[in-house]
Every structure is written in C-alpha cells, then in structure tokens.
Design a protein around this motif. Sequence first.
Motif, PDB file in Angstrom:
ATOM      1  N   ILE A   1       0.847  -1.193   0.000  1.00 18.55           N
ATOM      2  CA  ILE A   1       0.000   0.000   0.000  1.00 18.55           C
ATOM      3  C   ILE A   1       0.882   1.242   0.000  1.00 18.55           C
ATOM      4  O   ILE A   1       1.851   1.339   0.763  1.00 18.55           O
ATOM      5  N   ILE A   2       0.540   2.206  -0.845  1.00 23.64           N
ATOM      6  CA  ILE A   2       1.243   3.491  -0.895  1.00 23.64           C
ATOM      7  C   ILE A   2       0.511   4.500  -0.022  1.00 23.64           C
ATOM      8  O   ILE A   2      -0.718   4.593  -0.054  1.00 23.64           O
ATOM      9  N   VAL A   3       1.276   5.274   0.749  1.00 22.62           N
ATOM     10  CA  VAL A   3       0.722   6.369   1.540  1.00 22.62           C
ATOM     11  C   VAL A   3       1.414   7.652   1.109  1.00 22.62           C
ATOM     12  O   VAL A   3       2.614   7.827   1.357  1.00 22.62           O
ATOM     13  N   THR A   4       0.695   8.554   0.435  1.00 28.09           N
ATOM     14  CA  THR A   4       1.301   9.834   0.080  1.00 28.09           C
ATOM     15  C   THR A   4       1.189  10.786   1.262  1.00 28.09           C
ATOM     16  O   THR A   4       0.255  10.701   2.060  1.00 28.09           O
ATOM     17  N   GLY A   5       2.152  11.688   1.365  1.00 30.33           N
ATOM     18  CA  GLY A   5       2.199  12.531   2.555  1.00 30.33           C
ATOM     19  C   GLY A   5       2.479  11.694   3.787  1.00 30.33           C
ATOM     20  O   GLY A   5       2.017  11.997   4.888  1.00 30.33           O
ATOM     21  N   GLY A   6       3.271  10.637   3.606  1.00 31.99           N
ATOM     22  CA  GLY A   6       3.480   9.672   4.675  1.00 31.99           C
ATOM     23  C   GLY A   6       4.562  10.026   5.669  1.00 31.99           C
ATOM     24  O   GLY A   6       4.788   9.278   6.620  1.00 31.99           O
ATOM     25  N   ALA A   7       5.232  11.161   5.490  1.00 31.86           N
ATOM     26  CA  ALA A   7       6.343  11.508   6.375  1.00 31.86           C
ATOM     27  C   ALA A   7       5.891  12.088   7.707  1.00 31.86           C
ATOM     28  O   ALA A   7       6.694  12.172   8.649  1.00 31.86           O
ATOM     29  N   SER A   8       4.628  12.490   7.800  1.00 34.45           N
ATOM     30  CA  SER A   8       4.171  13.124   9.043  1.00 34.45           C
ATOM     31  C   SER A   8       2.654  13.037   9.153  1.00 34.45           C
ATOM     32  O   SER A   8       1.965  12.617   8.220  1.00 34.45           O
TER      33      SER A   8
ATOM     34  N   ALA B   1       5.299   6.669 -11.882  1.00 29.11           N
ATOM     35  CA  ALA B   1       6.582   6.032 -11.588  1.00 29.11           C
ATOM     36  C   ALA B   1       6.593   5.450 -10.180  1.00 29.11           C
ATOM     37  O   ALA B   1       7.155   4.365  -9.949  1.00 29.11           O
ATOM     38  N   LEU B   2       5.976   6.136  -9.233  1.00 25.23           N
ATOM     39  CA  LEU B   2       5.875   5.643  -7.861  1.00 25.23           C
ATOM     40  C   LEU B   2       5.145   4.305  -7.813  1.00 25.23           C
ATOM     41  O   LEU B   2       5.580   3.365  -7.133  1.00 25.23           O
ATOM     42  N   ILE B   3       4.048   4.213  -8.527  1.00 30.86           N
ATOM     43  CA  ILE B   3       3.259   2.973  -8.534  1.00 30.86           C
ATOM     44  C   ILE B   3       4.030   1.845  -9.205  1.00 30.86           C
ATOM     45  O   ILE B   3       4.066   0.712  -8.698  1.00 30.86           O
ATOM     46  N   ASP B   4       4.681   2.134 -10.321  1.00 32.72           N
ATOM     47  CA  ASP B   4       5.494   1.120 -10.997  1.00 32.72           C
ATOM     48  C   ASP B   4       6.615   0.639 -10.084  1.00 32.72           C
ATOM     49  O   ASP B   4       6.919  -0.572 -10.016  1.00 32.72           O
ATOM     50  N   TRP B   5       7.246   1.567  -9.375  1.00 25.39           N
ATOM     51  CA  TRP B   5       8.347   1.228  -8.468  1.00 25.39           C
ATOM     52  C   TRP B   5       7.863   0.353  -7.327  1.00 25.39           C
ATOM     53  O   TRP B   5       8.561  -0.576  -6.893  1.00 25.39           O
TER      54      TRP B   5
ATOM     55  N   THR C   1       3.739  -6.490  -5.854  1.00 26.56           N
ATOM     56  CA  THR C   1       2.305  -6.299  -5.998  1.00 26.56           C
ATOM     57  C   THR C   1       1.949  -4.858  -5.645  1.00 26.56           C
ATOM     58  O   THR C   1       2.807  -4.085  -5.234  1.00 26.56           O
ATOM     59  N   PHE C   2       0.700  -4.528  -5.817  1.00 25.84           N
ATOM     60  CA  PHE C   2       0.195  -3.199  -5.463  1.00 25.84           C
ATOM     61  C   PHE C   2      -1.300  -3.340  -5.206  1.00 25.84           C
ATOM     62  O   PHE C   2      -2.062  -3.670  -6.099  1.00 25.84           O
ATOM     63  N   ASN C   3      -1.691  -3.120  -3.960  1.00 25.17           N
ATOM     64  CA  ASN C   3      -3.070  -3.382  -3.546  1.00 25.17           C
ATOM     65  C   ASN C   3      -3.858  -2.157  -3.119  1.00 25.17           C
ATOM     66  O   ASN C   3      -5.090  -2.210  -3.028  1.00 25.17           O
ATOM     67  N   GLY C   4      -3.160  -1.047  -2.831  1.00 28.08           N
ATOM     68  CA  GLY C   4      -3.902   0.118  -2.372  1.00 28.08           C
ATOM     69  C   GLY C   4      -3.063   1.371  -2.350  1.00 28.08           C
ATOM     70  O   GLY C   4      -1.828   1.324  -2.322  1.00 28.08           O
ATOM     71  N   ILE C   5      -3.756   2.499  -2.382  1.00 30.64           N
ATOM     72  CA  ILE C   5      -3.082   3.792  -2.250  1.00 30.64           C
ATOM     73  C   ILE C   5      -3.942   4.712  -1.400  1.00 30.64           C
ATOM     74  O   ILE C   5      -5.167   4.765  -1.558  1.00 30.64           O
TER      75      ILE C   5
ATOM     76  N   TYR D   1      -6.505  12.674  -8.432  1.00 28.23           N
ATOM     77  CA  TYR D   1      -6.806  12.107  -9.755  1.00 28.23           C
ATOM     78  C   TYR D   1      -5.679  11.199 -10.234  1.00 28.23           C
ATOM     79  O   TYR D   1      -5.921  10.080 -10.710  1.00 28.23           O
ATOM     80  N   TYR D   2      -4.432  11.657 -10.118  1.00 26.17           N
ATOM     81  CA  TYR D   2      -3.306  10.846 -10.570  1.00 26.17           C
ATOM     82  C   TYR D   2      -3.250   9.519  -9.816  1.00 26.17           C
ATOM     83  O   TYR D   2      -3.025   8.458 -10.410  1.00 26.17           O
ATOM     84  N   GLY D   3      -3.452   9.582  -8.493  1.00 27.44           N
ATOM     85  CA  GLY D   3      -3.434   8.361  -7.696  1.00 27.44           C
ATOM     86  C   GLY D   3      -4.556   7.421  -8.068  1.00 27.44           C
ATOM     87  O   GLY D   3      -4.377   6.199  -8.148  1.00 27.44           O
ATOM     88  N   LEU D   4      -5.731   7.997  -8.319  1.00 31.67           N
ATOM     89  CA  LEU D   4      -6.873   7.193  -8.742  1.00 31.67           C
ATOM     90  C   LEU D   4      -6.624   6.570 -10.117  1.00 31.67           C
ATOM     91  O   LEU D   4      -6.797   5.357 -10.309  1.00 31.67           O
ATOM     92  N   TYR D   5      -6.236   7.390 -11.060  1.00 32.95           N
ATOM     93  CA  TYR D   5      -6.104   6.932 -12.437  1.00 32.95           C
ATOM     94  C   TYR D   5      -4.994   5.897 -12.599  1.00 32.95           C
ATOM     95  O   TYR D   5      -5.226   4.774 -13.063  1.00 32.95           O
ATOM     96  N   TYR D   6      -3.792   6.284 -12.209  1.00 29.76           N
ATOM     97  CA  TYR D   6      -2.674   5.366 -12.387  1.00 29.76           C
ATOM     98  C   TYR D   6      -2.766   4.179 -11.430  1.00 29.76           C
ATOM     99  O   TYR D   6      -2.352   3.065 -11.775  1.00 29.76           O
ATOM    100  N   GLY D   7      -3.317   4.426 -10.241  1.00 28.48           N
ATOM    101  CA  GLY D   7      -3.494   3.332  -9.295  1.00 28.48           C
ATOM    102  C   GLY D   7      -4.467   2.294  -9.807  1.00 28.48           C
ATOM    103  O   GLY D   7      -4.194   1.083  -9.783  1.00 28.48           O
TER     104      GLY D   7
END
Length: 251
Positions: free
Chosen positions: A9-16, A72-76, A83-87, A119-125
């Motif tokens: 799972i990806i968490v954006t703004g995950g540093a704080s 690129a984040l999602i591909d990485w 795998t990739f299950n959530g964002i 939108y980017y997270g939704l679309y590419y995710g």
Amino acid sequence: MEKLTGQAIIVTGGASGIGKETALKLTARGAAVVIADFNEEGANQVVTEIEATGGKAASYKVDVANGDEIKALIDWTVEKFGTFNGIFNNAGIGLVKPFLEMDPETYHKVIDVDQHSVYYGLYYGAKKMVELGVKGTIVNTASIYGSLAAVGSFNYNAAKAAVVMMSKSAALELAEHNIRVVGVAPGFIDTPIIGDDVETKKFLAEQHMRGELIQPEKIASVVSFLFSEDASAINGQTLPVDDGFLSFKIK
C-alpha cells in the motif's frame, strides 16, 4: 481486525501527521507500505521507525502534483514488493487567502496538490490494479471543508469538494474491477498544518463536540479499517471523522 499481510500500500504525505500514523497502523497489520513524500528525510525516518518494530516499509520521494511521478511511484512499488493493492491519496497543503487576494498561482498550487494528485493516484493506481488483476482499495483524504465553505479557503474548499465527488464517481466505474474507492473527511487535526498559534488552536478545538483537536492516529485508525475486507461494504462514501463538526454547529 483483519490482517493485511501480503499487501503493498502506498501512503502519500506519509512523512508526518495522518500519513505517518496510517503507515504505522498498516504495517502493524502486516502490509508493506511505501512512504511517499516530498520530504525525503522525514519519509526515511518513518521507514526506520517501522523497521525497528519488525514492519516492512520503503520510502520514495515524490511530487504528488506531477502525474508522471505518481505513475513512476506505482510502478516502483510493484518492482519493490511484487504487488500493489492500495493507495492512500493523502498528501495536501493549505494556502489561506481572502478570495479577492487569491491570485491564480495560489489557487492552482492548492488545486494541483490537493485535487489533481488525487486524480493521478486514482487513475494510475486503478490502471495498475486492473493490469495486475488484484482486488484493490483507494482511500482519498477530503475534508470537512469539502462540504462547508470557510473564509480564506476558496482553493481548499474547491479541491476537497472535488475529492468527495471523484471518490463517488471513481467508485461507480471501478466496482466492476473489484476496486473500492472511499474518502475520509477529517475535522481539525492536531498537526503542523494548523500552525502553532495557541488561540487559533483553541478556537478550532472548540468547534468539535468534545472541545479537543483530533489526534492524527484517530484518522489513521479509520483509514486502516477502510483498507480491510471488514470495510468491503463501504464504497463511494466519504466518511466524516470530525467529532460531530458536520452534524452540529457548535460555535
């Protein structure tokens, strides 16, 4: 609560703030989490904290307002964890100005980070989830200000209202692919984004039914639940986590 072992799972703004607390909860339940943030040092610190407790995490520096970087984040993530299950589209900013002083630069800065990044997270995710054939979940951070106007927040109001509708619309079209989309609408959270002014913090706290600022881990608990199969009947909704702010006008 259901374990998330085997999920990435990806968490954006995950540093704080909310992002960090959500990452801690997701990894405690077995998920591998990518801490995606422009603040590379802060993201690395969260990874260190997670790994110290036996969790699995990695950091990734990203400008969420850049669609190519989100892709690129999602591909990485897939390359890193297989795998990739959530964002969790959580990264956001606020730039407060009266409307007549809200020049296009100020307006677009908030829209780019708070709306377009979702939108980017939704679309590419979603595209990647369909490609992988996984059952996925996308959670978006909206706000109480996606439902109510606030002075000086025209840009923020517009962005967060868009997040609410994007969550509904994407959920409708992605259901056939076994992808859920949900939102959370936090109230006033005790994070640096609200500043350090004591009187301001006191005023904001008093808007809640219990007269307290909401701690970020309270939002994280809800988000963590939304990623689980236990929440599978929640789809397209944006859940207020606001200690009654949208239900009752306190002050």
